[in-house]
Design a protein around this motif. Sequence first.
Motif: not given
Ligand code: MG
Length: 317
Positions: A103, A105, A107, A205, A208
């Motif tokens: 992704d 972002d 993350q 994880r 963002r």
């Molecule tokens: Mg995300």
Amino acid sequence: MHVPVLHIILPCYNEEEALPITAKRLTELTDDMLAKGLIAPESRIVMVDDGSKDATWSKISEICGADSRFEGIKLAHNAGHMNALWAGMTLSVDRCDALITIDADLQDDVNAMYGFLEEYGKGADVVYGVRSSRKTDTAFKRNTAQLFYRGMRRMGVDLVYNHADYRLLSQRATRALLSVGEVNKFLRGMVPLLGFKSAKVYYERGVRVAGESKYPLKKMLAFAMDGITSFSNKPIRWVLLTGIIFALLGVVMAVYTLASLISGHSVAGWASIMMSIWLIGGVQLIALGIVGEYVGKIYMETKRRPKFILEEHITNA
Ligand code: MG
Ligand code: UDP
């Protein structure tokens, strides 16, 4: 050992805030990988603009102009996360030995990619990034995700627990995945079905780097529904089962109503008849809805719509 050409593919939807930070981090990461001789100099970072409405594409063009390691793909409309990934994989597969989807972002911890490459070096065609915890997700997201994974398991779908779309695929695994002609948007259900040698890499994880989630509840629900109806026919069986149970209840209700009628209590029975009409009517509606979902799937499959429409493609070759 053969040094692989790696493509890192990022789907980007309205990510103007995150992209500069993401690009910087990935530059540092690939600098380090290049220095350590883990990836070949032809490796690329591919940003797929999924029909963003903000300045995402101009950010991508800027980044591509400044560093030839970056490539940009612009989809003509918002095709959705999975189709953006599909577009990136389609345009990269012939030019790389392995690709990683992540992704935009960030993350998902980029450092897990070292582990991905290690497993790939050891011969894995598929490496799953698995979240070791979901501390940074909201309680709502965590619980709904948990419920979803459990539910999918129940329905006999083979999913890697807490794995989303952060994974490495070798060239041949990617080819195999892309050869699945289905208009299927649930990649994480499809990858285990390929059957290639796989490995897992665990990571924490994070949050963002910037911006907000592009997955509102509406999209989450649509995604979950897609996953279920693409991979499982259990809901149809459940409908059947519920149908049988309610039909039996209906018989009991009929006997009861008949008995009330004979004994002269027919007025008292009116309420129960009304109740059963409503109940059965409701169940029928649910059943129709679910069957409709499958019919809709067939409809979509037969149309063979393109998964994305390419508008531009910056390659820096
Ligand atoms: Mg995300
Ligand atoms: N995304 C996309 N198209 C969409 C929605 C999201 O390409 O229609 C991308 C988004 O830019 C991000 C990734 O999919 O790179 C995951 O989205 P997000 O991080 O918002 O989801 P969350 O982490 O909140 O589940």
